[in-house]
Design a protein around this motif. Structure first.
Motif, PDB file in Angstrom:
ATOM      1  N   GLY A  30       0.323  -1.212  -0.266  1.00  0.00           N
ATOM      2  CA  GLY A  30       0.124  -0.285  -0.130  1.00  0.00           C
ATOM      3  C   GLY A  30       0.873   1.186   0.235  1.00  0.00           C
ATOM      4  N   ASP A  31       2.140   0.817   0.164  1.00  0.00           N
ATOM      5  CA  ASP A  31       2.913   2.497   1.244  1.00  0.00           C
ATOM      6  C   ASP A  31       4.620   1.585  -0.042  1.00  0.00           C
ATOM      7  OD1 ASP A  31       3.252   1.751   2.958  1.00  0.00           O
ATOM      8  OD2 ASP A  31       3.914   3.546   4.093  1.00  0.00           O
ATOM      9  N   PRO A  32       5.070   2.766  -0.195  1.00  0.00           N
ATOM     10  CA  PRO A  32       6.738   2.225  -0.112  1.00  0.00           C
ATOM     11  C   PRO A  32       7.323   1.711   1.120  1.00  0.00           C
ATOM     12  CG  PRO A  32       6.166   4.116  -1.810  1.00  0.00           C
ATOM     13  CD  PRO A  32       4.693   3.685  -0.335  1.00  0.00           C
ATOM     14  N   ASP A  33       7.282   0.360   1.087  1.00  0.00           N
ATOM     15  CA  ASP A  33       8.177  -0.203   2.025  1.00  0.00           C
ATOM     16  C   ASP A  33       9.592  -0.555   1.708  1.00  0.00           C
ATOM     17  OD1 ASP A  33       6.716   0.755   4.685  1.00  0.00           O
ATOM     18  OD2 ASP A  33       5.263  -0.555   3.982  1.00  0.00           O
ATOM     19  N   LEU A  34      10.423  -1.110   2.631  1.00  0.00           N
ATOM     20  CA  LEU A  34      11.879  -1.885   2.225  1.00  0.00           C
ATOM     21  C   LEU A  34      11.775  -3.515   2.665  1.00  0.00           C
ATOM     22  CD1 LEU A  34      14.853  -0.009   3.624  1.00  0.00           C
ATOM     23  CD2 LEU A  34      13.241   0.529   1.575  1.00  0.00           C
ATOM     24  N   TYR A  35      11.987  -4.570   1.914  1.00  0.00           N
ATOM     25  CA  TYR A  35      12.413  -5.210   1.484  1.00  0.00           C
ATOM     26  C   TYR A  35      13.414  -5.979   0.696  1.00  0.00           C
ATOM     27  CZ  TYR A  35       6.961  -5.753   1.204  1.00  0.00           C
ATOM     28  OH  TYR A  35       5.063  -5.450   1.706  1.00  0.00           O
ATOM     29  N   GLN A  50       6.386   1.370   7.569  1.00  0.00           N
ATOM     30  CA  GLN A  50       6.215   2.563   8.371  1.00  0.00           C
ATOM     31  C   GLN A  50       5.540   3.250   7.086  1.00  0.00           C
ATOM     32  OE1 GLN A  50       6.784   3.614  11.793  1.00  0.00           O
ATOM     33  NE2 GLN A  50       7.544   1.910  12.169  1.00  0.00           N
ATOM     34  N   PRO A  51       4.114   4.523   8.292  1.00  0.00           N
ATOM     35  CA  PRO A  51       3.240   5.056   7.246  1.00  0.00           C
ATOM     36  C   PRO A  51       4.868   6.136   5.960  1.00  0.00           C
ATOM     37  CG  PRO A  51       3.133   5.486   9.271  1.00  0.00           C
ATOM     38  CD  PRO A  51       4.308   4.162   9.097  1.00  0.00           C
ATOM     39  N   GLY A  52       3.919   6.269   5.110  1.00  0.00           N
ATOM     40  CA  GLY A  52       4.641   7.226   4.054  1.00  0.00           C
ATOM     41  C   GLY A  52       5.966   6.709   2.811  1.00  0.00           C
TER      42      GLY A  52
END
Length: 195
Positions: A30-35, A50-52
């Protein structure tokens, strides 16, 4: 070979120093996160949620940590963070919401990071991106920020710094050209505190 196949944004990938893993940004939740995934695209696991926006990740030279940028506290006002590769420990490295901090990169010795920072307190037209260096102390379970040194002093943009593998050169993108175009520049590297 295609490595990801999800809806949305999968980008900003970089390899671990041993070449076995890739850290990347994805909006699959849903939002840009790290993988992190194995280098063949398998075994995908989320390390930041996290949000954002969370993005621009790079592994530490020992492959134990990842540095990245995030605007979780104020949209577009990027701050620098570090997270352990298991996602269990996260450390905020910069904390000034009048500044944009982005494109962090490790020195190969693992004792400092370089990045680009601009002061937006007077608005975008007065914001000039210059390079800064932060001394760091990395331990197996801790990541500590240290002294900060300004590297460039210019009204031109100085961004996207990377070190050569042996740490003796720094390359950057700069608009210091007569026509203001973005070009690549390389310089000999010496820590500012070195005699």
């Amino acid at each position: 070979k295609r490595l990801t196949d999800t809806d949305g944004y999968d980008a900003e990938g970089s390899y671990s120093s041993d070449g076995k893993h890739i850290v990347f940004t994805s909006s699959r939740d849903g939002d840009p996160d790290l993988y992190i995934m194995d280098a063949d695209g398998s075994n995908v696991r989320q390390i930041v949620n996290q949000p954002g926006y969370d993005g621009g990740p790079f592994f530490s030279p020992d492959d134990k940590w990842v540095i990245f940028r995030s605007d979780r506290h104020k949209e577009h006002m990027l701050q620098l963070f570090a997270v352990s590769v298991d996602g269990k420990t996260e450390v905020q490295l910069t904390n000034n919401l009048d500044e944009v901090n982005w494109c962090p990169y490790f020195h190969p010795n693992g004792k400092s990071i370089i990045w680009s920072r601009a002061d937006y307190s007077q608005g975008p037209s007065m914001a000039h991106f210059n390079l800064f260096l932060m001394d760091i102390d990395i331990q197996p379970k801790s990541f500590k920020a240290g002294a900060i040194h300004q590297i460039t002093h210019s009204t031109s943009a100085n961004v996207l710094p990377v070190f050569s593998p042996d740490g003796t050169k720094v390359m950057l993108t700069s608009t210091r050209t007569p026509d203001g175009s973005s070009q690549l520049w390389i310089a000999d590297w010496k820590h500012p505190a070195a005699k």
